[in-house]
Design a protein around this motif. Structure first.
Motif, PDB file in Angstrom:
ATOM      1  N   VAL A   1       0.903  -1.217   0.042  1.00  0.00           N
ATOM      2  CA  VAL A   1       0.009  -0.015   0.025  1.00  0.00           C
ATOM      3  C   VAL A   1       1.105   1.189  -0.114  1.00  0.00           C
ATOM      4  CG1 VAL A   1      -1.782   1.372   1.160  1.00  0.00           C
ATOM      5  CG2 VAL A   1      -1.888  -1.110   1.314  1.00  0.00           C
ATOM      6  N   LEU A   2       0.595   2.058  -0.891  1.00  0.00           N
ATOM      7  CA  LEU A   2       1.412   3.477  -0.966  1.00  0.00           C
ATOM      8  C   LEU A   2       0.456   4.349  -1.015  1.00  0.00           C
ATOM      9  CD1 LEU A   2       4.373   4.549  -1.760  1.00  0.00           C
ATOM     10  CD2 LEU A   2       3.390   4.744  -4.316  1.00  0.00           C
ATOM     11  N   SER A   3       0.779   5.291   0.240  1.00  0.00           N
ATOM     12  CA  SER A   3      -0.146   6.418   0.170  1.00  0.00           C
ATOM     13  C   SER A   3       0.609   7.598   0.510  1.00  0.00           C
ATOM     14  CB  SER A   3      -1.336   6.044   1.162  1.00  0.00           C
ATOM     15  OG  SER A   3      -1.040   5.756   2.204  1.00  0.00           O
ATOM     16  N   GLY A   4      -0.264   8.813   0.893  1.00  0.00           N
ATOM     17  CA  GLY A   4       0.510   9.983   1.167  1.00  0.00           C
ATOM     18  C   GLY A   4      -0.258  11.072   0.745  1.00  0.00           C
ATOM     19  N   PRO A   5      -0.293  12.490   0.982  1.00  0.00           N
ATOM     20  CA  PRO A   5      -1.009  13.484   0.626  1.00  0.00           C
ATOM     21  C   PRO A   5      -1.015  13.699  -0.755  1.00  0.00           C
ATOM     22  CG  PRO A   5       0.958  14.130   2.178  1.00  0.00           C
ATOM     23  CD  PRO A   5       1.067  12.858   1.662  1.00  0.00           C
ATOM     24  N   ALA A   6      -2.463  14.195  -1.220  1.00  0.00           N
ATOM     25  CA  ALA A   6      -2.651  14.389  -2.817  1.00  0.00           C
ATOM     26  C   ALA A   6      -1.450  15.293  -3.107  1.00  0.00           C
ATOM     27  CB  ALA A   6      -4.001  15.126  -2.665  1.00  0.00           C
ATOM     28  N   GLY A   7      -1.012  15.168  -4.460  1.00  0.00           N
ATOM     29  CA  GLY A   7       0.200  15.981  -5.059  1.00  0.00           C
ATOM     30  C   GLY A   7       1.653  15.658  -4.463  1.00  0.00           C
TER      31      GLY A   7
ATOM     32  N   PRO B   1     -11.797  12.668 -15.123  1.00  0.00           N
ATOM     33  CA  PRO B   1     -10.395  12.402 -15.728  1.00  0.00           C
ATOM     34  C   PRO B   1      -9.637  13.713 -16.063  1.00  0.00           C
ATOM     35  CG  PRO B   1     -12.050  11.243 -16.754  1.00  0.00           C
ATOM     36  CD  PRO B   1     -12.904  12.234 -16.040  1.00  0.00           C
ATOM     37  N   ARG B   2      -8.227  13.566 -15.288  1.00  0.00           N
ATOM     38  CA  ARG B   2      -7.281  14.670 -15.862  1.00  0.00           C
ATOM     39  C   ARG B   2      -6.797  14.310 -17.152  1.00  0.00           C
ATOM     40  NH1 ARG B   2      -4.765  13.984 -10.329  1.00  0.00           N
ATOM     41  NH2 ARG B   2      -5.913  15.398  -9.085  1.00  0.00           N
ATOM     42  N   THR B   3      -6.144  15.510 -17.923  1.00  0.00           N
ATOM     43  CA  THR B   3      -5.528  15.228 -19.326  1.00  0.00           C
ATOM     44  C   THR B   3      -4.745  14.126 -19.328  1.00  0.00           C
ATOM     45  OG1 THR B   3      -5.814  17.612 -19.577  1.00  0.00           O
ATOM     46  CG2 THR B   3      -4.407  16.437 -21.229  1.00  0.00           C
ATOM     47  N   GLY B   4      -4.867  13.036 -20.444  1.00  0.00           N
ATOM     48  CA  GLY B   4      -4.125  12.101 -20.475  1.00  0.00           C
ATOM     49  C   GLY B   4      -4.434  10.847 -19.785  1.00  0.00           C
ATOM     50  N   GLU B   5      -5.266  11.069 -18.899  1.00  0.00           N
ATOM     51  CA  GLU B   5      -5.738   9.508 -18.104  1.00  0.00           C
ATOM     52  C   GLU B   5      -6.696   8.977 -19.018  1.00  0.00           C
ATOM     53  OE1 GLU B   5      -5.264  10.848 -13.349  1.00  0.00           O
ATOM     54  OE2 GLU B   5      -7.229  11.442 -14.255  1.00  0.00           O
ATOM     55  N   VAL B   6      -6.685   7.730 -18.748  1.00  0.00           N
ATOM     56  CA  VAL B   6      -7.498   6.633 -19.459  1.00  0.00           C
ATOM     57  C   VAL B   6      -8.483   6.027 -18.529  1.00  0.00           C
ATOM     58  CG1 VAL B   6      -7.241   4.665 -21.146  1.00  0.00           C
ATOM     59  CG2 VAL B   6      -5.624   6.539 -21.219  1.00  0.00           C
ATOM     60  N   ASP B   7      -9.493   5.430 -19.030  1.00  0.00           N
ATOM     61  CA  ASP B   7     -10.470   4.778 -18.127  1.00  0.00           C
ATOM     62  C   ASP B   7      -9.913   3.312 -17.959  1.00  0.00           C
ATOM     63  OD1 ASP B   7     -12.939   4.318 -16.411  1.00  0.00           O
ATOM     64  OD2 ASP B   7     -13.544   3.347 -18.430  1.00  0.00           O
TER      65      ASP B   7
ATOM     66  N   LEU C   1       5.487  20.403  -2.008  1.00  0.00           N
ATOM     67  CA  LEU C   1       3.923  20.108  -2.190  1.00  0.00           C
ATOM     68  C   LEU C   1       3.042  20.771  -2.701  1.00  0.00           C
ATOM     69  CD1 LEU C   1       2.088  17.131  -1.894  1.00  0.00           C
ATOM     70  CD2 LEU C   1       1.546  18.313   0.524  1.00  0.00           C
ATOM     71  N   ARG C   2       2.830  22.098  -2.380  1.00  0.00           N
ATOM     72  CA  ARG C   2       2.016  23.343  -3.016  1.00  0.00           C
ATOM     73  C   ARG C   2       2.178  23.168  -4.471  1.00  0.00           C
ATOM     74  NH1 ARG C   2      -1.534  27.255  -1.772  1.00  0.00           N
ATOM     75  NH2 ARG C   2      -1.686  26.951   0.301  1.00  0.00           N
ATOM     76  N   LYS C   3       3.691  23.495  -4.531  1.00  0.00           N
ATOM     77  CA  LYS C   3       4.335  23.654  -5.836  1.00  0.00           C
ATOM     78  C   LYS C   3       3.471  22.741  -6.908  1.00  0.00           C
ATOM     79  CE  LYS C   3       8.556  24.478  -8.595  1.00  0.00           C
ATOM     80  NZ  LYS C   3       9.935  24.471  -8.287  1.00  0.00           N
ATOM     81  N   ARG C   4       3.740  21.513  -6.484  1.00  0.00           N
ATOM     82  CA  ARG C   4       3.384  20.072  -7.634  1.00  0.00           C
ATOM     83  C   ARG C   4       1.949  20.276  -7.555  1.00  0.00           C
ATOM     84  NH1 ARG C   4       7.055  15.240  -4.870  1.00  0.00           N
ATOM     85  NH2 ARG C   4       9.035  16.103  -4.997  1.00  0.00           N
TER      86      ARG C   4
ATOM     87  N   THR D   1      -5.086  21.971 -12.226  1.00  0.00           N
ATOM     88  CA  THR D   1      -6.267  21.414 -12.180  1.00  0.00           C
ATOM     89  C   THR D   1      -7.220  21.733 -11.325  1.00  0.00           C
ATOM     90  OG1 THR D   1      -5.637  19.205 -10.935  1.00  0.00           O
ATOM     91  CG2 THR D   1      -5.516  19.273 -13.450  1.00  0.00           C
ATOM     92  N   GLU D   2      -6.629  22.538 -10.193  1.00  0.00           N
ATOM     93  CA  GLU D   2      -7.276  23.076  -8.968  1.00  0.00           C
ATOM     94  C   GLU D   2      -7.416  24.512  -8.831  1.00  0.00           C
ATOM     95  OE1 GLU D   2      -5.239  20.348  -8.128  1.00  0.00           O
ATOM     96  OE2 GLU D   2      -6.650  18.622  -7.768  1.00  0.00           O
ATOM     97  N   ASN D   3      -8.327  25.205  -8.599  1.00  0.00           N
ATOM     98  CA  ASN D   3      -8.528  26.595  -7.992  1.00  0.00           C
ATOM     99  C   ASN D   3      -7.817  26.813  -6.781  1.00  0.00           C
ATOM    100  OD1 ASN D   3     -10.485  26.059  -6.185  1.00  0.00           O
ATOM    101  ND2 ASN D   3     -12.170  26.592  -7.612  1.00  0.00           N
ATOM    102  N   ALA D   4      -7.661  28.103  -6.418  1.00  0.00           N
ATOM    103  CA  ALA D   4      -6.967  28.308  -5.188  1.00  0.00           C
ATOM    104  C   ALA D   4      -7.628  27.941  -3.981  1.00  0.00           C
ATOM    105  CB  ALA D   4      -6.924  29.931  -5.165  1.00  0.00           C
ATOM    106  N   GLU D   5      -9.164  27.988  -3.727  1.00  0.00           N
ATOM    107  CA  GLU D   5      -9.699  27.470  -2.847  1.00  0.00           C
ATOM    108  C   GLU D   5      -9.413  25.937  -2.567  1.00  0.00           C
ATOM    109  OE1 GLU D   5     -14.377  26.965  -1.092  1.00  0.00           O
ATOM    110  OE2 GLU D   5     -13.966  27.918  -3.101  1.00  0.00           O
TER     111      GLU D   5
END
Length: 204
Positions: free
Chosen positions: A10-16, A44-50, A131-134, A140-144
């Motif tokens: 299991v690999l996990s961690g914060p988003a980004g 889906p984000r750009t380039g992501e495939v179902d 992390l914020r920079k990434r 794909t996300e707004n400031a909020e």
């Protein structure tokens, strides 16, 4: 001789933090590890495939799968559902194949309740500023939403104490090498090999 059961990693961690990037690089280097495709209700984000990056589901579809207990784990994160389909994980492990789950911290906690023998790795960013920079770099996300993710990230970093290993994702190549070393070491653990030893003695 009975085949050794695969490892649930299991690999996990914060988003980004780069879970998807690290898992993608690991798959190209280590073909012995199978990859569990998660389901999600996010777009889906750009380039992501179902079916490759995620199984993209409508909210109603996902909730129906929850009702049928078809997930190893699932969680709601920043207004979207994420989950790990159960059947493929069970089948892969029983075939003796290692499988890696790239999931959120909430989901990892649920998996540990059902599979405490799994190998739990926390992927850590070099810093919160990085992390914020990434996250901002994804565009794909707004400031909020970015601020919301950063608040959640601080809470999630405190959860690393519940993991077996912590890997810093300073460079993708180095992070992959560390994960490969962890997997190799886990396969050599006494408790994972004791049954194999007993079978060898019985054969003699």
């Amino acid at each position: 001789m009975k085949k050794e059961k695969g490892l649930l990693i299991v690999l996990s961690g914060p988003a980004g933090v780069g879970k998807g990037t690290v898992c993608g690089a690991l798959r190209t280097k280590d073909t012995d590890i199978s990859y569990s495709v998660s389901a999600t209700t996010r777009a889906p984000r750009t380039g992501e495939v179902d079916g490759v990056n995620y199984f993209f589901k409508k909210k109603e579809e996902f909730e129906e799968m929850i009702e049928k207990d078809e997930f190893l784990e699932w969680a709601k994160y920043v207004d979207n559902y994420y989950g790990t389909p159960l059947e493929n994980v069970k089948k892969t492990l029983n075939e003796g194949q290692d499988i890696i789950l790239e999931i959120e911290v909430q989901g990892a906690r649920k998996v540990k309740e059902r599979y405490p023998e799994g190998v739990f790795i926390f992927l850590m960013p070099p810093s919160l500023a990085e992390l914020r920079k990434r996250i901002e770099g994804r565009g794909t996300e707004n400031a909020e939403l970015i601020n919301k993710r950063m608040t959640v990230a601080r809470e999630e970093l405190d959860m690393m104490k519940n993991y077996d290993y912590v890997v810093e994702n300073d460079e993708v190549e180095k992070a992959v090498e560390r994960i490969q070393a962890i997997v190799t070491a886990e396969h050599c653990k006494q408790e994972r090999l004791i049954e194999k030893y007993k079978q060898l003695v019985e054969v003699e």
